[in-house]
Design a protein around this motif. Sequence first.
Motif, PDB file in Angstrom:
ATOM      1  N   HIS A 324     -18.891 -14.845 -35.311  1.00  0.00           N
ATOM      2  CA  HIS A 324     -18.981 -15.224 -36.734  1.00  0.00           C
ATOM      3  C   HIS A 324     -19.188 -16.734 -36.854  1.00  0.00           C
ATOM      4  N   ASP A 325     -18.395 -17.492 -36.083  1.00  0.00           N
ATOM      5  CA  ASP A 325     -18.433 -18.957 -36.189  1.00  0.00           C
ATOM      6  C   ASP A 325     -19.795 -19.503 -35.772  1.00  0.00           C
ATOM      7  N   VAL A 326     -20.309 -19.015 -34.647  1.00  0.00           N
ATOM      8  CA  VAL A 326     -21.585 -19.549 -34.128  1.00  0.00           C
ATOM      9  C   VAL A 326     -22.736 -19.184 -35.053  1.00  0.00           C
ATOM     10  N   LEU A 327     -22.757 -17.923 -35.516  1.00  0.00           N
ATOM     11  CA  LEU A 327     -23.864 -17.519 -36.403  1.00  0.00           C
ATOM     12  C   LEU A 327     -23.810 -18.306 -37.703  1.00  0.00           C
ATOM     13  N   ASP A 328     -22.574 -18.535 -38.213  1.00  0.00           N
ATOM     14  CA  ASP A 328     -22.443 -19.361 -39.436  1.00  0.00           C
ATOM     15  C   ASP A 328     -22.966 -20.764 -39.163  1.00  0.00           C
ATOM     16  N   LYS A 329     -22.492 -21.383 -38.077  1.00  0.00           N
ATOM     17  CA  LYS A 329     -22.846 -22.788 -37.816  1.00  0.00           C
ATOM     18  C   LYS A 329     -24.346 -22.946 -37.539  1.00  0.00           C
ATOM     19  N   LEU A 330     -24.939 -21.908 -36.926  1.00  0.00           N
ATOM     20  CA  LEU A 330     -26.382 -21.983 -36.638  1.00  0.00           C
ATOM     21  C   LEU A 330     -27.209 -21.494 -37.812  1.00  0.00           C
ATOM     22  N   GLY A 331     -26.491 -21.024 -38.860  1.00  0.00           N
ATOM     23  CA  GLY A 331     -27.218 -20.548 -40.039  1.00  0.00           C
ATOM     24  C   GLY A 331     -28.018 -19.303 -39.759  1.00  0.00           C
ATOM     25  N   VAL A 332     -27.504 -18.485 -38.830  1.00  0.00           N
ATOM     26  CA  VAL A 332     -28.207 -17.252 -38.455  1.00  0.00           C
ATOM     27  C   VAL A 332     -27.592 -16.082 -39.225  1.00  0.00           C
ATOM     28  N   ASN A 333     -28.432 -15.328 -39.908  1.00  0.00           N
ATOM     29  CA  ASN A 333     -27.938 -14.140 -40.617  1.00  0.00           C
ATOM     30  C   ASN A 333     -28.565 -12.930 -39.931  1.00  0.00           C
ATOM     31  N   ASP A 334     -27.852 -12.380 -38.956  1.00  0.00           N
ATOM     32  CA  ASP A 334     -28.423 -11.302 -38.138  1.00  0.00           C
ATOM     33  C   ASP A 334     -27.911  -9.960 -38.656  1.00  0.00           C
ATOM     34  N   PRO A 335     -28.789  -9.129 -39.210  1.00  0.00           N
ATOM     35  CA  PRO A 335     -28.348  -7.829 -39.737  1.00  0.00           C
ATOM     36  C   PRO A 335     -27.676  -6.962 -38.666  1.00  0.00           C
ATOM     37  N   LEU A 336     -27.968  -7.233 -37.402  1.00  0.00           N
ATOM     38  CA  LEU A 336     -27.347  -6.427 -36.344  1.00  0.00           C
ATOM     39  C   LEU A 336     -25.854  -6.720 -36.241  1.00  0.00           C
ATOM     40  N   LEU A 337     -25.429  -7.890 -36.753  1.00  0.00           N
ATOM     41  CA  LEU A 337     -23.985  -8.181 -36.736  1.00  0.00           C
ATOM     42  C   LEU A 337     -23.261  -7.209 -37.657  1.00  0.00           C
ATOM     43  N   GLU A 338     -23.883  -6.922 -38.773  1.00  0.00           N
ATOM     44  CA  GLU A 338     -23.251  -5.974 -39.710  1.00  0.00           C
ATOM     45  C   GLU A 338     -23.195  -4.580 -39.069  1.00  0.00           C
ATOM     46  N   VAL A 339     -24.253  -4.218 -38.364  1.00  0.00           N
ATOM     47  CA  VAL A 339     -24.267  -2.923 -37.666  1.00  0.00           C
ATOM     48  C   VAL A 339     -23.149  -2.896 -36.620  1.00  0.00           C
ATOM     49  N   ALA A 340     -22.996  -3.998 -35.891  1.00  0.00           N
ATOM     50  CA  ALA A 340     -21.951  -4.061 -34.843  1.00  0.00           C
ATOM     51  C   ALA A 340     -20.560  -3.950 -35.456  1.00  0.00           C
ATOM     52  N   LEU A 341     -20.330  -4.665 -36.551  1.00  0.00           N
ATOM     53  CA  LEU A 341     -19.005  -4.632 -37.185  1.00  0.00           C
ATOM     54  C   LEU A 341     -18.699  -3.232 -37.695  1.00  0.00           C
ATOM     55  N   LYS A 342     -19.708  -2.590 -38.280  1.00  0.00           N
ATOM     56  CA  LYS A 342     -19.529  -1.237 -38.834  1.00  0.00           C
ATOM     57  C   LYS A 342     -19.287  -0.241 -37.699  1.00  0.00           C
ATOM     58  N   LEU A 343     -20.018  -0.434 -36.601  1.00  0.00           N
ATOM     59  CA  LEU A 343     -19.876   0.465 -35.444  1.00  0.00           C
ATOM     60  C   LEU A 343     -18.474   0.324 -34.858  1.00  0.00           C
ATOM     61  N   GLU A 344     -18.022  -0.921 -34.748  1.00  0.00           N
ATOM     62  CA  GLU A 344     -16.684  -1.164 -34.196  1.00  0.00           C
ATOM     63  C   GLU A 344     -15.630  -0.523 -35.107  1.00  0.00           C
ATOM     64  N   GLU A 345     -15.797  -0.737 -36.397  1.00  0.00           N
ATOM     65  CA  GLU A 345     -14.817  -0.197 -37.367  1.00  0.00           C
ATOM     66  C   GLU A 345     -14.779   1.326 -37.275  1.00  0.00           C
TER      67      GLU A 345
END
Length: 428
Positions: A324-345
């Motif tokens: 979360h921190d690195v993507l925020d700091k790099l200004g990266v909005n990767d839709p796959l992060l949402e998929v990963a979070l949902k998959l983990e949940e």
Amino acid sequence: MSSNNVTLTTPDHSVSLPLVEGSLGPSCVDIASIYRETGHFTFDPGFAATASCKSAITFIDGEKGVLLYRGYPIEQLAEQSRFLEVAYLLLEGELPGTAEMAGFEDAVTHHTMMHESLKNFLRGFHYDAHPMAMLCASIASLSAFYHDTLDINDPAQRKLAAIRLIAKMPTIAAAAYRYSIGWPIRYPRNNLEYVDRFLHMMFEVPSEPLEMNPVAAKALDLLFILHADHEQNASTSTVRLVGSTGANPYASVAAGIAALWGPAHGGANEAVLKMLAEIGDAKNVDKAVARAKDKESGFRLMGFGHRVYKNFDPRAKIIRAMCHDVLDKLGVNDPLLEVALKLEEAALKDDYFISHKLYPNVDFYSGLIYKALKIPTEMFTVMFAIARTAGWIAHWIEQHEMPGGRIGRPRQVYVGAEPREYVAIDKR
Ligand code: SDX
């Protein structure tokens, strides 16, 4: 059973087997004499309950999610150390003082160049060769260049080989990548620190200077710390098995690279990204979880499960927060992060994953960070190999320093044909 042995009773024997105690973790039954005393072998495919050696380098408690490098908790090293210091710790067993660290860093910095002939070697590959193939072959070839570090019984030669491997792995990895995209290979810059130097070799182009990104360098350094060692995993056990034959350090580490490549092991980070991309959208997550539970599907949630951790992989926790921190700091909005979070949940709530104690492992989130750092997917396992080189060579040195080493040679349960007579082909 007394406090320091156990009794094994078979239909024909009752033998007393000594217990081997370590400083942490479960005691082990020493079964070395079991065949001689009972005529039986033991059977443990995958070595899930079998200790292959004594080691003082890394300790894992899979139930509690504990990972220690030379006794230091991974959380503290992640927070306060840096990869090259962790590499020193794994090799030497103690954290370095200022002078020791400066000496180690200087030695690594002055061994980063690769032999010019290796460029021709890489040119022998097609441009679309997987970088793990190029890395594995190149590292094995180092024994052809460095004859001064092939005497495995000479501590100084063992140490120099370790320095060379830790120093050259990033150079060769970056060269393989550059070759695969048709860019000129970049020489290591000694004025840069280890990770910055690697990123420079990966991404600097002749047409414009590369602006170093401290967020990217810090994130990669942390990922290298988290991947530096992990006890007797498949690739480290491979390095030790090859090392037990007396093979040179470069051949032993090349074997470790080959073992790491598998998707069940270090290849999982690349497989996770492909899996997340295949799932594509958070709305498809439940279908993916259902497929992973269906044995017939042959589909597994890559980045989930672990042979040892039956709780959260402590490295995954750190990487998840960092993601979360690195993507925020790099200004990266990767839709796959949402998929990963949902998959983990979804997986962490599912009875199948709970009952099988399947949690996200080190590979589940790391690929998202590598992607944010613009490292191509086929280089993800190469990243793992760069970091794990420190652990591999530390174990290789430890096995040669520890007295009583023998060639590794497991036995088997033979399930093939019983003795039979040869039949000439015209009578078959
Ligand atoms: C690494 O050893 C290390 O320390 C490795 C490592 C390191 O730092 O060196 O930590 C790095 O390799 C991490 C793991 C990366 N691999 C993956 O993420 C691939 C997906 N995970 C798996 O294939 C599996 O979980 C392993 C390989 C990691 C562990 O395999 P095990 O311990 O041999 O477990 P198993 O294959 O026997 O599975 C046990 C059960 C089975 O179900 P049952 O037949 O008992 O009903 O759990 C199921 C499996 O089907 N299972 C999974 C699953 N992993 C295991 N089901 C769905 N998805 C998964 N990911």
